[in-house]
Design an enzyme around this catalytic site. Structure first.
Site, mmCIF file in Angstrom:
data_model
loop_
_atom_site.group_PDB
_atom_site.id
_atom_site.type_symbol
_atom_site.label_atom_id
_atom_site.label_comp_id
_atom_site.label_asym_id
_atom_site.label_seq_id
_atom_site.Cartn_x
_atom_site.Cartn_y
_atom_site.Cartn_z
ATOM 1 N N VAL A 102 -30.619 28.621 70.279
ATOM 2 C CA VAL A 102 -29.089 28.460 70.229
ATOM 3 C C VAL A 102 -28.828 29.971 70.064
ATOM 4 O O VAL A 102 -29.188 30.511 69.021
ATOM 5 C CB VAL A 102 -28.638 27.537 69.157
ATOM 6 C CG1 VAL A 102 -27.256 27.435 69.221
ATOM 7 C CG2 VAL A 102 -29.406 26.045 69.488
ATOM 8 N N CYS A 103 -27.537 30.534 70.588
ATOM 9 C CA CYS A 103 -26.726 31.608 70.161
ATOM 10 C C CYS A 103 -28.116 32.872 70.265
ATOM 11 O O CYS A 103 -28.821 33.106 71.344
ATOM 12 C CB CYS A 103 -26.329 31.539 68.911
ATOM 13 S SG CYS A 103 -25.198 32.823 68.851
ATOM 14 N N THR A 104 -28.040 33.523 69.083
ATOM 15 C CA THR A 104 -28.977 34.610 68.968
ATOM 16 C C THR A 104 -30.272 34.247 68.538
ATOM 17 O O THR A 104 -31.339 35.221 68.465
ATOM 18 C CB THR A 104 -28.061 35.556 67.885
ATOM 19 O OG1 THR A 104 -28.313 34.857 66.558
ATOM 20 C CG2 THR A 104 -26.996 36.245 68.163
ATOM 21 N N ALA A 155 -25.689 29.806 74.623
ATOM 22 C CA ALA A 155 -25.020 30.959 74.263
ATOM 23 C C ALA A 155 -24.438 30.315 72.696
ATOM 24 O O ALA A 155 -25.342 30.057 72.222
ATOM 25 C CB ALA A 155 -23.830 30.770 75.134
#
Length: 333
Positions: A102-104, A155
């Site tokens: 998830v995300c970074t 993202a």
């Protein structure tokens, strides 16, 4: 039961971690049974977050027993993941475990080499850094998530919700996924990708540049049909010199800069007015409503009407992003 292990590292982003915990924990089959067992694990018993300290009930050994591993993102202050974490992820991948970020969290997967040669995404603000640090990864900053089969990336935090619902649909079918989406008060699939949330800033102009007054003039005349010859004449240069200096100082062509400015003007009008598409097309300088719709969707990823539904105040609970067409501050992620 299918075991989902959430890997919490120091400075984990709370939303990135909470979303998969909540979505998988609340999923239900038609007969009411829970199909997923959720476990939070970490390399140390205590994990420092930005606003709290987390006590993880499981260590890295839980990754060996997991059917799916989810790696949330961490803040910029987070130290690089330790070798024991990277080795545990490599071991899980070699065993065929499904691994998602998830995300970074994509940075952790990339550091373990799990994204080499694959397409991947992360938050659009972090995408350039991911591409620079890990050149073997095909970074896709315009999508909400990427499914490579065993390895998946998403993202920002809300895109992590999209990815979790996608995984549930893959595992258990659309009916269970749709029920999970309703529990989360979100559509099962969102129109468009990450592009609709990106603030398309123009490259900064060097202070004192001869282009600075020309660009301000262009912004004030977007509703007109502007030609390269007219822009160059306004800057007191030949077309060739104007184009060369434009590329040297801004890294793009005058035409591309102009099109971006028109799209930004259209976004502002869609967010803050009730003007119809035809009027906005004219105010932003597009030749026709059809040309406007095509260019807008190509840049933003959704139609003008879909964009307005998401970002116009009072429309489907949306909000107005507080900025003028020249002020790029404020974006809803």
């Amino acid at each position: 039961m299918h075991t989902v292990a959430i890997l919490a590292l120091d400075h984990v982003v709370a939303a990135d971690m909470a979303i998969p915990i909540d979505v998988f924990r609340r999923a239900r089959l038609a007969d009411g049974r829970r199909p997923y067992r959720v476990r939070v694990c970490a390399p140390t018993p205590r994990v420092d977050c930005e606003t709290f300290t987390l006590t993880a009930p499981y260590g890295l050994e839980a990754l060996r027993e997991a059917d799916t591993i989810v790696v949330p993102g961490c803040s910029e202050e987070a130290p690089p993941p330790g070798e024991e974490v990277l080795d545990a992820l490599r071991e899980a991948a070699a065993a065929g475990t499904r691994i998602a970020s998830v995300c970074t969290g994509a940075f952790t997967l990339a550091a373990a080499g799990l994204l080499d040669g694959l397409s991947a995404t992360t938050h659009w603000l972090a995408a350039p850094r991911l591409a620079e640090m890990f050149p073997l990864v095909d970074v896709r900053p315009d999508v909400l998530y990427v499914d490579n089969g065993q390895i998946l990336t998403s993202a920002g935090a809300s895109a992590g919700l999209d990815l979790c619902l996608h995984i549930i649909r893959r595992d258990l079918g659309s009916a269970v996924a749709a029920d999970s989406a309703r529990l989360s008060v979100t559509p099962l699939e969102r129109e468009g990708g990450q592009a609709q949330f990106i603030v398309h800033t123009q490259p900064p102009v060097p202070r004192g540049s001869l282009l600075e007054p020309v660009l301000a003039w262009i912004e004030d005349n977007l509703d007109r049909e502007l030609t390269l010859a007219e822009m160059a004449r306004r800057g007191g240069m030949s077309e060739r010199t104007f184009s060369r200096r434009f590329r040297e100082q801004l890294g793009t062509t005058p035409l591309q800069w102009l099109l971006r400015a028109r799209v930004r003007r259209a976004q502002f009008l869609l967010e803050t007015t009730d003007h119809g598409v035809e009027r906005i097309a004219a105010q932003a300088g597009f030749g026709s409503p059809t040309a406007f719709r095509e260019r807008f969707k190509r840049v933003v990823g959704v139609t003008p009407q879909a964009y307005r539904s998401s970002f116009r105040a009072g429309a489907s609970g949306g909000i107005v992003r507080p900025r003028s067409h020249r002020d790029e501050a404020g974006v809803r992620i």
